[in-house]
Enzyme design. Structure first.
Site, PDB file in Angstrom:
ATOM      1  CD  GLU A  73      -1.740  -2.306   1.775  1.00 49.83           C
ATOM      2  OE1 GLU A  73      -0.539  -2.551   2.060  1.00 49.83           O
ATOM      3  OE2 GLU A  73      -2.674  -3.098   2.000  1.00 49.83           O
ATOM      4  CE  LYS A  97     -17.898  -6.125   4.804  1.00 48.19           C
ATOM      5  NZ  LYS A  97     -17.091  -6.528   3.645  1.00 48.19           N
ATOM      6  CG  MET A 127      23.121  11.606   2.595  1.00 45.93           C
ATOM      7  SD  MET A 127      24.327  12.637   1.718  1.00 45.93           S
ATOM      8  CE  MET A 127      23.306  13.313   0.410  1.00 45.93           C
ATOM      9  CG  PHE A 157      -9.862  -8.959  11.747  1.00 42.48           C
ATOM     10  CD1 PHE A 157      -8.630  -9.410  12.197  1.00 42.48           C
ATOM     11  CD2 PHE A 157     -10.133  -9.003  10.389  1.00 42.48           C
ATOM     12  CE1 PHE A 157      -7.688  -9.901  11.310  1.00 42.48           C
ATOM     13  CE2 PHE A 157      -9.188  -9.496   9.494  1.00 42.48           C
ATOM     14  CZ  PHE A 157      -7.963  -9.950   9.963  1.00 42.48           C
ATOM     15  CD  GLN A 158      -7.408  -6.858   8.000  1.00 39.70           C
ATOM     16  OE1 GLN A 158      -8.304  -6.610   7.210  1.00 39.70           O
ATOM     17  NE2 GLN A 158      -6.256  -7.401   7.623  1.00 39.70           N
TER      18      GLN A 158
END
Lengths: 163, 566
Positions: B50, B162, B479, B112-113
């Protein structure tokens, strides 16, 4: 320098956390913050007391204005606003102290709102300096608990901000 | 006709002219994906992470100037977007990121999630919304796009539970939106603009300092017009590169920590600094107390909070830089003779700058035995199309690209300037290539940053996105190693990437092509071969391992205290 800033915001969920997060994220101080809906129920009004130099105060105003939910920011410099704060103060009040506490309450036009044989609970209202003054006198007598609302501020004169 | 919330969301995207989204399915966005299955107007690209999806949307936005769109599921999908969102926020890139959320009834239950993505992204979005009612989707999406692209652009997150996606409502997309609490200033104040012109034209040693605002504000034409009409030299930040052609005689190229000697000297000695869409970042100013010590400062920016945040400003102008510059130019052109006269009067100043250019041009020592990274960058410019888009990662290769590529057009450099996000380059290039399938798009990476999002080669191959990936491989986190060499006694703590990776085999494993160059005389042929190969290609250059990015202004030092050779 101490500044009182009034912020009119959309009365939406999460606004307080946006404002508080802005202050903590950018390292600005909050001495006090009070918030409640206005006459227009879609708008809430916050009164924030903060401190900093001119550059910091300018940034505070600009950053507040940048928040999408902020409708208006008013930075009251000293004297332009009337400020009032309420304090609820529980003090020890036994024997000789009881009369002294009552005298102080009377002088400051405060009220006793709860009483027991060992304590008084006082409601005091006024400018922050007045609250400081009554606290200074009560502290030596035994201050058990203190709740302050932080000031609410309104501009002097005939002009009013919507809401 | 009633539609599901998921369908309404897609209709909103269509109304906003969105044709490409980058997204990753999951439990709380499965309804959106179900609608997408038969929704042919939107092309969906599936990244392998993502974070890369948001970087791709960001690269798409930077390259096109349009709003980039990304979708992720709730919980880990949402948290994975945070680095991408923060990257876009720091560089003022317009994005709309849509996250799924657990059903409203479960919010706050540690479902959940479930994660409070609104809370998490509050400090790194321009604004965010939790949609609680299907009837609000259209208005909120309208607001989200408007907020993302107007004023100082930025990312906006829309969290969509949802059950709101499943619920149905009539779809009405508002034609316009008016937010009483958000009214960005467009036009600069006319008096301030006149004053700016007269202040500017009384300066003997003026410099224009250009930031990313000129790129995002599409004001490159107006900038070039003003600078050339008055003959004023222009230096750009990393974000501003491309806003003013670097091969123009008036260009001072990059300024700041790894800027040119002459840009930093010019800023230090100028008597007038005109900052346009720039924000006086610490990587630009060095020690703030000694920054442009002799200069009066005019600062024009669309964001009032950028003005006087870091430096004192003599004349602020709040407004879109395109409008402000155009009207300054108009004032200048109304006094055509004076402009010509002024241009001539700057002769001694330009001569002084030319002296600095001669004394320390941007340079490096070429080698016959080992590949110098700067040489690779120069060859890439020479052999690539003139409208090629370059995305970089973050680190030494990014600075070498900024120093040696020579950007001529806005929106041809995509780089994470503010946040400095390693792993940005490859997915950003992917987004730009999705927007411009026919243009040449390169991702210039170090071996470190490349490994942070190298899974995206799969996305390139699957979607036929022919990004040419350049890896400047020094087997170091270069760097940080450079800082350790200069400031920590060469104690290379955890900066050596000891495992030699076979990047060619890696490319082949994904179905891409890979080429490697180990000697200077292989550089050109490798680039040519890569450019001639269709589809995504990795070209790996084994570069001089301890090459440094120079000049360098050590952190906290003044701009004129550059390390030129070390």
């Amino acid at each position: 320098m101490r500044h009182t800033i009034t912020v009119l915001v959309e009365n939406e969920f999460g606004v307080l956390s946006r404002v508080a997060g802005l202050f903590s994220g950018r390292g600005f101080n909050i001495d006090s913050l009070s918030v409640a809906p206005t006459n227009d129920e879609t708008i809430s009004r916050m009164t924030i007391v903060t401190r900093g130099d001119d550059q910091i105060l300018e940034q505070i105003s600009k950053q507040l204005n940048k928040l999408i939910d902020v409708i208006k920011v008013i930075d009251f410099t000293d004297g332009e606003a009337i400020e009032r704060e309420m304090a609820l103060i529980k003090v020890t009040a036994e024997d000789d102290n009881r009369a002294e506490v009552l005298r102080i309450v009377d002088i400051f036009r405060a009220k006793i709102i709860d009483v027991t044989s060992k304590s008084f609970t006082i409601e005091a209202t006024g400018a922050p300096a007045k609250i400081e003054a009554i606290l200074e006198l009560l502290r030596p007598l035994g201050l058990k608990e203190l709740v302050r609302t932080g000031p609410a501020a309104i501009g002097r004169g005939a002009k009013g901000w919507k809401g | 006709m009633k539609m599901t919330g998921a369908r309404i969301l897609l209709e909103c995207l269509k109304k906003e002219g969105v044709d490409t989204v980058f997204g990753y399915p999951g439990g709380t966005v499965i309804n959106i994906y179900d609608e997408l299955f038969s929704f042919k107007e939107i092309r969906h690209i599936l990244p392998r992470h993502e974070q890369a999806g948001v970087h791709a949307a960001d690269g798409f936005a930077r390259a096109t100037g349009r709003v980039g769109v990304a979708i992720a599921t709730s919980g880990p999908g949402a948290t994975n977007t945070v680095t991408g969102i923060a990257t876009a926020y720091m560089d003022s890139i317009p994005l709309v990121v849509i996250t799924g959320q657990v059903p409203t009834a479960l919010i706050g239950n540690d479902a959940f999630q479930e994660v409070d993505i609104i809370g998490i992204t509050r400090p790194c979005t321009k604004h965010n919304f939790l949609v609680k009612d299907v009837k609000d989707i259209a208005t909120i999406m309208k607001k989200a796009f408007y907020i993302a692209r107007s004023g100082r652009p930025g990312p906006v997150l829309v969290d969509l539970p949802k059950d709101v996606q499943i619920a149905t409502a009539e779809f009405h997309y508002p034609d316009s939106i008016d937010l009483r609490s958000y009214k960005p200033t467009v036009e600069g104040h006319p008096k301030q603009i006149e004053k700016a012109v007269s202040m500017l034209m009384s300066a003997k040693k003026p410099v224009i300092y250009v930031g990313g605002g000129v790129v995002s504000g599409d004001a490159s034409g107006e900038l070039c017009g003003l600078a050339r009409t008055l003959g004023i030299p222009v230096t750009t930040t990393l974000m501003g590169l491309g806003a003013f052609p670097e091969d123009d005689p008036l260009s001072l190229n990059l300024l700041g920590m790894h800027g040119t000697y002459y840009a930093n000297m010019a800023v230090t000695h100028c008597d007038m600094l005109v900052a346009v869409g720039a924000r006086f970042d610490d990587r630009v100013t060095g020690k703030i107390a000694t920054f442009a010590p002799h200069a009066k400062i005019i600062h024009m920016d669309v964001d009032p909070s950028s003005i006087r945040k870091n430096v004192r400003v003599d004349l602020p102008i709040v407004g879109q830089v395109k409008d402000v510059l155009a009207r300054m130019l108009k004032v200048v052109e109304e006094n055509g003779d004076k402009a010509a006269e002024y241009r001539t009067s700057l002769g001694p100043w330009l001569a002084e700058i030319e002296g600095w250019k001669q004394k320390h041009p941007m340079s490096y020592k070429q080698s016959t035995s080992v590949i110098k990274p700067q040489h690779v960058i120069q060859k890439l410019r020479e052999l690539s199309d003139s409208d090629a888009i370059v995305a970089t990662d973050v680190g030494q290769h990014q600075m070498w690209t900024a120093q040696f590529f020579g950007f001529r057009e806005p929106r041809t450099l995509l780089s994470s300037g503010g946040l400095g996000t390693m792993g940005y380059g490859l997915p950003a290039a992917m987004g730009a290539q999705a927007a411009f399938p026919k243009r040449q798009v390169m991702a210039i990476c170090g071996d470190g940053g490349f490994q942070m999002n190298m899974q995206e080669i799969a996305t390139l191959v699957q979607n036929r996105l022919p990004v040419k990936i350049v890896i400047l491989n020094n087997n170091f986190l270069g760097m940080v190693r450079q800082w350790q060499e200069l400031f920590f006694d060469k104690r290379y703590s955890q900066t050596c990437m000891e495992l030699p990776i076979d990047f060619i085999k890696l490319a082949e494993a994904f179905g891409a092509a890979g080429f490697q160059a180990t000697k200077p005389d292989e550089v050109e042929s490798t680039i040519r071969k890569a450019f001639d190969t269709p589809g995504p290609v990795i070209m790996e250059f084994k570069i001089a391992r301890e090459e440094k990015v120079l000049p360098m202004v050590p952190a906290g030092a003044s701009l004129n205290e550059m390390v030129l050779n070390a």
